[in-house]
Scaffold this active site. Structure first.
Site, PDB file in Angstrom:
ATOM      1  N   ASN A  32     -63.028  16.149  57.183  1.00 34.71           N
ATOM      2  CA  ASN A  32     -62.190  16.770  56.096  1.00 34.71           C
ATOM      3  C   ASN A  32     -62.982  18.136  55.843  1.00 34.71           C
ATOM      4  O   ASN A  32     -64.081  18.226  55.217  1.00 34.71           O
ATOM      5  CB  ASN A  32     -62.643  15.698  54.943  1.00 34.71           C
ATOM      6  CG  ASN A  32     -61.941  16.387  53.606  1.00 34.71           C
ATOM      7  OD1 ASN A  32     -61.475  17.401  53.871  1.00 34.71           O
ATOM      8  ND2 ASN A  32     -62.453  15.981  52.547  1.00 34.71           N
TER       9      ASN A  32
ATOM     10  N   LYS B 264     -62.088  20.223  53.870  1.00 33.28           N
ATOM     11  CA  LYS B 264     -61.879  20.913  52.440  1.00 33.28           C
ATOM     12  C   LYS B 264     -61.188  22.219  52.654  1.00 33.28           C
ATOM     13  O   LYS B 264     -60.626  22.649  53.450  1.00 33.28           O
ATOM     14  CB  LYS B 264     -63.113  20.613  51.461  1.00 33.28           C
ATOM     15  CG  LYS B 264     -63.566  19.548  51.614  1.00 33.28           C
ATOM     16  CD  LYS B 264     -64.899  19.190  50.834  1.00 33.28           C
ATOM     17  CE  LYS B 264     -65.343  17.581  51.062  1.00 33.28           C
ATOM     18  NZ  LYS B 264     -66.366  17.388  49.830  1.00 33.28           N
TER      19      LYS B 264
ATOM     20  N   HIS C  83     -58.330  11.644  47.572  1.00 36.13           N
ATOM     21  CA  HIS C  83     -59.678  11.861  47.540  1.00 36.13           C
ATOM     22  C   HIS C  83     -60.292  12.197  46.094  1.00 36.13           C
ATOM     23  O   HIS C  83     -59.572  12.782  45.357  1.00 36.13           O
ATOM     24  CB  HIS C  83     -59.925  13.272  48.702  1.00 36.13           C
ATOM     25  CG  HIS C  83     -61.425  13.662  48.913  1.00 36.13           C
ATOM     26  ND1 HIS C  83     -62.044  14.398  47.605  1.00 36.13           N
ATOM     27  CD2 HIS C  83     -62.203  13.705  49.842  1.00 36.13           C
ATOM     28  CE1 HIS C  83     -63.270  14.506  48.399  1.00 36.13           C
ATOM     29  NE2 HIS C  83     -63.384  14.122  49.561  1.00 36.13           N
TER      30      HIS C  83
ATOM     31  N   GLU D 123     -61.864  14.433  44.847  1.00 37.14           N
ATOM     32  CA  GLU D 123     -61.820  15.923  44.439  1.00 37.14           C
ATOM     33  C   GLU D 123     -60.344  16.232  43.714  1.00 37.14           C
ATOM     34  O   GLU D 123     -60.241  16.702  42.856  1.00 37.14           O
ATOM     35  CB  GLU D 123     -62.079  16.830  45.453  1.00 37.14           C
ATOM     36  CG  GLU D 123     -63.586  16.796  45.708  1.00 37.14           C
ATOM     37  CD  GLU D 123     -64.092  17.379  47.076  1.00 37.14           C
ATOM     38  OE1 GLU D 123     -63.246  18.130  47.818  1.00 37.14           O
ATOM     39  OE2 GLU D 123     -65.375  17.114  47.447  1.00 37.14           O
TER      40      GLU D 123
ATOM     41  N   GLU E 213     -65.474   6.005  49.300  1.00 33.12           N
ATOM     42  CA  GLU E 213     -66.609   7.262  49.300  1.00 33.12           C
ATOM     43  C   GLU E 213     -66.914   7.367  47.820  1.00 33.12           C
ATOM     44  O   GLU E 213     -66.353   7.658  46.731  1.00 33.12           O
ATOM     45  CB  GLU E 213     -65.417   8.564  49.326  1.00 33.12           C
ATOM     46  CG  GLU E 213     -64.778   8.838  50.594  1.00 33.12           C
ATOM     47  CD  GLU E 213     -64.619  10.111  50.890  1.00 33.12           C
ATOM     48  OE1 GLU E 213     -65.171  10.687  51.883  1.00 33.12           O
ATOM     49  OE2 GLU E 213     -64.086  10.882  50.099  1.00 33.12           O
TER      50      GLU E 213
ATOM     51  N   GLY F 199     -70.991  15.259  49.047  1.00 34.56           N
ATOM     52  CA  GLY F 199     -71.459  16.583  49.016  1.00 34.56           C
ATOM     53  C   GLY F 199     -72.902  16.746  48.126  1.00 34.56           C
ATOM     54  O   GLY F 199     -73.357  17.952  48.022  1.00 34.56           O
TER      55      GLY F 199
ATOM     56  N   SER G  59     -72.082  12.017  52.526  1.00 27.87           N
ATOM     57  CA  SER G  59     -73.209  12.730  52.922  1.00 27.87           C
ATOM     58  C   SER G  59     -73.648  12.104  54.229  1.00 27.87           C
ATOM     59  O   SER G  59     -74.511  11.688  54.306  1.00 27.87           O
ATOM     60  CB  SER G  59     -74.413  12.700  52.052  1.00 27.87           C
ATOM     61  OG  SER G  59     -73.954  13.499  50.954  1.00 27.87           O
TER      62      SER G  59
HETATM   63  C1  PEP Z   1     -65.828  13.893  51.712  1.00 22.57           C
HETATM   64  O1  PEP Z   1     -65.617  14.981  50.873  1.00 22.57           O
HETATM   65  O2  PEP Z   1     -64.798  13.357  52.030  1.00 22.57           O
HETATM   66  C2  PEP Z   1     -67.253  13.976  52.109  1.00 22.57           C
HETATM   67  C3  PEP Z   1     -67.589  12.689  52.495  1.00 22.57           C
HETATM   68  O3  PEP Z   1     -67.968  14.894  51.849  1.00 22.57           O
HETATM   69  P1  PEP Z   1     -69.494  14.970  52.428  1.00 22.57           P
HETATM   70  O4  PEP Z   1     -69.651  14.323  53.843  1.00 22.57           O
HETATM   71  O5  PEP Z   1     -69.832  16.518  52.295  1.00 22.57           O
HETATM   72  O6  PEP Z   1     -70.409  13.937  51.247  1.00 22.57           O
END
Ligand code: PEP
Length: 253
Positions: free
Chosen positions: A9, A11, A98, A100, A170, A176, A216
């Site tokens: 992703n 973003k 997601h 976000e 998630e 993040g 992460s």
């Molecule tokens: C995401 O935003 O889907 C995600 C998993 O981000 P990160 O790997 O940076 O935590």
């Protein structure tokens, strides 16, 4: 056998040349270091879809996805992008819900049902995201919270429809932040999600659905997380912007 998936992703990152360079590097690495039985999905911003599709052409293990789609079919919805358009640009997957988008763009469970319908009726595979915020995890009600997200958005779908989905768990506190869920925490939630799907659609259907972990994930922890029985791969944010790290994660099964 469930499909193993590593989806990146991006973003809202990458200018034109950066996105092309990142894609080319990933393509070259995967050609040189073939990965076995893993579907790698690149989910760039909309404006990159056409260019990325051209660069991955002919590499069967890499597919194209988008990060969002409209809940509407077509028409006067300025700034929106339909699932049909994504398909016409070669996307096969679309991330839906997601965290976000849920938190910054107020996407509700009901709206996500409509987006999922649009994806399915245009032959896109939804990568449907769920996950709890930190305060819910600390209160110990995270399983109920995630189950409610799935029930409210998805349990109106038929058995044939639900089988086409990929679920991404998630935990918001791990996205993040550099703070990964432990492999046990991931496994416990993935097993709870599968059991919940099974309670509605039966075990055979639940066993077919790939459930990805996101939060992460990096080369140093992917192997341990992906080794768990109900973890079928990852949705990768930050590390998907580094070609070496992303491909190493895809090789972590
Ligand atoms: C995401 O935003 O889907 C995600 C998993 O981000 P990160 O790997 O940076 O935590």
């Amino acid at each position: 056998m469930r499909k193993k998936i590593v989806a990146g992703n991006w973003k809202m990152n990458c200018l034109l040349e950066e996105g092309q360079k990142l894609t080319s590097e990933i393509v070259n690495m995967i050609k040189d270091e073939p990965i076995k039985d893993v579907k790698v999905i690149l989910n760039p911003p909309f404006v990159h879809l056409y260019g990325v599709k051209k660069l991955i052409a002919g590499v069967d293990s890499i597919a194209l996805g988008a990060q969002n789609c409209s809940d509407k079919e077509a028409g006067a919805y300025t700034g929106e992008t339909s699932a049909a358009m994504l398909g016409s640009f070669g996307a096969e997957y679309v991330i839906i819900g997601h965290s976000e988008r849920r938190s910054m763009f107020n996407e509700s469970n009901e709206l996500l049902t409509e987006k999922t319908k649009q994806a399915l009726s245009n032959n896109l595979t939804p990568i449907f995201c769920c996950g709890e915020p930190l305060e819910i995890r600390e209160a110990g009600t995270h399983e109920d919270y995630v189950k409610a997200q799935l029930t409210e958005s998805l349990f109106g779908f038929s058995e044939d429809e639900i089988k086409k989905l990929v679920i991404a768990y998630e935990p918001i506190w791990a996205i993040g932040t550099g703070k990964t869920a432990s492999s046990e925490q991931a496994q416990d939630m993935h097993a709870a999600i599968r059991k919940h799907l099974s309670s509605k659609y039966g075990e055979a259907v639940a066993e077919e659905i790939s459930i990805l972990y996101g939060g992460s994930c990096k080369p140093s922890n992917a192997k341990e997380i992906f080794s768990k029985a109900d973890v079928d791969g990852g949705l990768i944010g930050g590390a998907s912007l580094k070609s070496r790290d992303f491909v190493d994660i895809a090789k972590s099964f």
